[in-house]
Scaffold this active site. Structure first.
Site, PDB file in Angstrom:
ATOM      1  N   HIS A   1      47.404  30.455  37.289  1.00  0.00           N
ATOM      2  CA  HIS A   1      48.675  31.184  37.260  1.00  0.00           C
ATOM      3  C   HIS A   1      49.175  31.300  35.812  1.00  0.00           C
ATOM      4  O   HIS A   1      49.108  32.353  35.239  1.00  0.00           O
ATOM      5  CB  HIS A   1      49.751  30.577  38.165  1.00  0.00           C
ATOM      6  CG  HIS A   1      49.323  30.422  39.576  1.00  0.00           C
ATOM      7  ND1 HIS A   1      48.872  31.474  40.335  1.00  0.00           N
ATOM      8  CD2 HIS A   1      49.216  29.313  40.363  1.00  0.00           C
ATOM      9  CE1 HIS A   1      48.530  31.029  41.539  1.00  0.00           C
ATOM     10  NE2 HIS A   1      48.732  29.723  41.592  1.00  0.00           N
TER      11      HIS A   1
ATOM     12  N   ASP B   1      43.080  32.945  45.892  1.00  0.00           N
ATOM     13  CA  ASP B   1      44.104  31.910  46.076  1.00  0.00           C
ATOM     14  C   ASP B   1      44.474  31.701  47.553  1.00  0.00           C
ATOM     15  O   ASP B   1      43.739  31.033  48.283  1.00  0.00           O
ATOM     16  CB  ASP B   1      45.311  32.293  45.208  1.00  0.00           C
ATOM     17  CG  ASP B   1      46.363  31.186  45.111  1.00  0.00           C
ATOM     18  OD1 ASP B   1      46.200  30.145  45.764  1.00  0.00           O
ATOM     19  OD2 ASP B   1      47.346  31.346  44.383  1.00  0.00           O
TER      20      ASP B   1
END
Lengths: 465, 465
Positions: free
Chosen positions: B277, B328
């Protein structure tokens, strides 16, 4: 009478079980009943939902998809933007003949059907021959896109575009726009011709599309609407508006008003209207557009691809605004990619989740994907001005059968199934598609997909040569 | 020796014609030659590109996709956010048994393969039994995800997660986190066990994943890295960081430093590392991360779904930062949806086009999609710490065969073909997929897809009951 039976179907009042759908020979739903028995009906293995209207399409642009994602792909060496993209599009448009347009639009519409769109509003601006002179039949290009819809089997709202000037204040159009231009009289003759040609076809509805405030001066806009009312006073009116900040600045310089503000004050905007994009609005414009009853035509994948900006969805839904979705430039052809990225754009700026559930249903359990989907069905049907967008009596028999055995939908039903379809789905979960009572896609394949694709390939290769 | 022949293939130095790929019995490319003859080779009909590494996966979350898009789906009635999503995820996690995890991960990996991913870094934090006690074999859950990779046929970087605290400053973990927790000694024993088990398997590489700065106190982080070095000093290290603004605030309150800043100053961050991220960084952090040689693990569809925010890609590329992509939470499983929305997020905020072409190639002709794709191959391979990501001698024989006859790719070649794939593509343009020299997907179908899907459906239905 043809009768279908589904174990689960999404009706106007919500999810229902054991649903019979009677379809009349004209392709409309004659009767719909839940909690019924399958006797005598054709059982369909899958979950029935309404087909999605695609309220904004420039069909020929599909053949350009992927050709403008290149630095400096427009002449001049300036920074890439919407405006440099438009230069590339103008060069491409200069080459297209009616047969090219027909082949491209047919392939695009077949892909739309496979992805779950069952109707399209074609914002059609490529009217004249390559030298800018009208074809022997001035409606030749319009007929090409209508024939494409018939061949593919998608419903169509045919919106010939009025293009009269090259900028605000009646600035003359440029040579690159020569294939788009009409006097308002010639334009209204074209609209009347098309309206007569398709009046009795339940699959095609004719409306108008003044291109934008920069391409249609105020007096021309007024004349076009008056002229349309003489032809069909319920016909839809679509217009591009406030897609780019430069357009807002130019409109302010010209009129001291922003585009949406100007339009709402100078045109009879109401439920017949679809304002395409409406990206750049103040809070006051957002509330006023919602109050007008018009539909905002949102095209999230194209608006992202062109770097337009994000529609003010949160404020618009708070004011009960109506919207539908369009694939516009067709860089993506997927109703669920449009819907989830419409929501995601808002999440990224607000840093909250389940933003668009607001106004659809409130409190725990309001399903964001189901809300996004239902609003787009309702708004899209209104913008297309055809009896579509719901499995309801008297509507066109347009439906999409989702595959409940696909892993993406496994174990889901009702609103959770729609949420999974919207947020994780793709064309692979669309099993069958019916339009106007006819199956056009079975087991993921278009009824005439191979022939249509081959014609498209030949066209693209010739255009690239 | 198995030899394939392609008319067109994307090699490390660019597009080549008439390419022979020799594959040794261990599943590596033994030799690659362009401008060759097809004599004795198996001609493959299609265009060969490297398989895409997926550098961040929580496999079990695939079965939740679409179940959290609901207002108030977490207890407490608070505004929906990442943190309420996490509550729902914790409830779901409480139910999973090893067989469930195996079935879900196998289905997910099969879908990844069909969409063009050929390797996955599994950030695996669900270790213990439902009551929080270790299984009789403490590696049971880790073995389940490794077996899923073998059954599906995807390459895997197995990253057991170290989770030790419930917040910054060593705050105790909560009961909902009981299945994730380890002492650092028990954790290193697990890592050593897995490293021994898969050392000779060219399809699996073991690394570590300290969950985040909130879940791993400084001393624990240091011990884990020292312990890993004793096992394998080249093994990859992945960590979640700066996904949420609240995490940044909490880190500032605890240490007076922002998360990325803290990590870069207190840990030996370098090319072994993947910072997942890294959404919320200052300009200084962005440049420092780029200079470290670590890979940023970008997950655009999940980051949008969770409302995280947008990664500062423009500044990061200007500093020559490395990145790869991950699916993810698996709300979408599509490398091209990740790539195009990575670019689109930047376009929407900068209102420019072709943003990520920067630094890949400059000047007219730099292809944005090709650049996005190549960077994700290179960065993803680095983060997975396996010899993948390119059709090059000595690399694993992982490749994706695109269908050049699909209308989306018709008439495109070279970088334009990659642009069309990235911006308009989907799983339908992926024809065949090879991993480690074996065909796992042919004509769009996984070699064992039906059996895997059926096991998955049974699992999801049982979990929903």
């Amino acid at each position: 009478m043809n009768t279908l039976f589904f174990a689960n179907a999404l009706l106007p009042n919500g999810w229902a079980r054991n649903v019979r759908l009677d379809i009349d020979p004209a392709g409309n739903f004659a009767a719909i009943s839940a909690d019924s028995r399958p006797d005598g009906a054709a059982r369909v293995d899958g979950v029935a939902i309404p087909g999605m209207p695609n309220l904004h399409s420039h069909a020929f642009q599909r053949a350009m998809a992927g050709l403008t994602e290149t630095v400096g792909s427009a002449p001049g060496g300036v920074e890439d933007s919407f405006w440099t993209w438009r230069e590339v599009m103008y060069r491409f448009v200069g080459k297209l003949e009616p047969d090219d347009l027909r082949a491209i639009a047919t392939q695009l519409y077949a892909e739309m059907l496979c992805s779950g769109y069952t109707a399209v509003a074609e914002f059609h601006y490529l009217h004249h021959d390559v030298d800018g002179r009208p074809y022997a039949d001035p409606a030749e290009m319009s007929r090409a896109v209508a024939e494409a819809a018939r061949t593919a089997g998608i419903g169509q709202t045919l919106l010939p575009v009025l293009y009269a000037s090259g900028g605000f204040g009646g600035k003359p159009a440029g040579d690159v726009q020569r294939r788009f231009l009409h006097t308002v009289d010639d334009y209204l003759r074209l609209v009347a011709t098309l309206e007569r040609a398709y009046r009795d076809d339940p699959q095609i509805r004719v409306g108008i599309a003044p291109h934008s405030l920069r391409a249609v001066p105020p007096e021309t806009l007024r004349e076009a609407i008056v002229g349309l009312d003489a032809i069909d006073q319920d016909a839809p009116i679509h217009i591009h508006i406030a897609e780019q900040t430069k357009e807002v600045e130019d409109c302010l310089a010209w009129s001291a008003q922003r585009p949406v503000d100007w339009l709402l004050q100078h045109a009879p905007v109401g439920p017949r209207w679809c304002l395409v994009h409406a990206t750049h609005m103040t809070g006051q414009e957002t509330a006023a557009l919602a109050a007008s009853g018009a539909v905002a035509g949102l095209c999230p994948t194209t608006e992202a691809n062109l770097g337009d900006g994000l529609f003010p969805l949160v404020a618009y839904l708070a004011a009960n605004g109506r919207y539908g979705i369009g694939s516009d430039s067709h860089i993506s052809v997927s109703p669920v990619e449009e819907l989830r990225w419409l929501e995601y754009g808002q999440r990224l700026v607000t840093r909250r989740r389940n933003v668009a559930a607001q106004g659809w249903a409130t409190g725990p359990g309001a399903a964001t994907g189901a809300g996004l989907h239902q609003r787009a069905l309702t708004g899209g049907a209104q913008a297309c001005a055809r009896p579509i967008g719901a499995l309801g009596q008297g509507r066109r028999a347009d439906l999409v059968v989702l595959d409940p055995d696909h892993p993406i939908l496994a174990g889901r039903d009702g609103e959770r199934l729609v949420d999974s379809y919207v947020f994780s789905g793709n064309a692979a979960v669309v099993r069958h598609v019916m339009v106007g009572g006819e199956w056009v896609v079975r087991d993921g394949r278009h009824r005439d997909g191979e022939r249509i694709a081959e014609a498209y390939r030949q066209t693209v290769k010739r255009l690239a040569a």
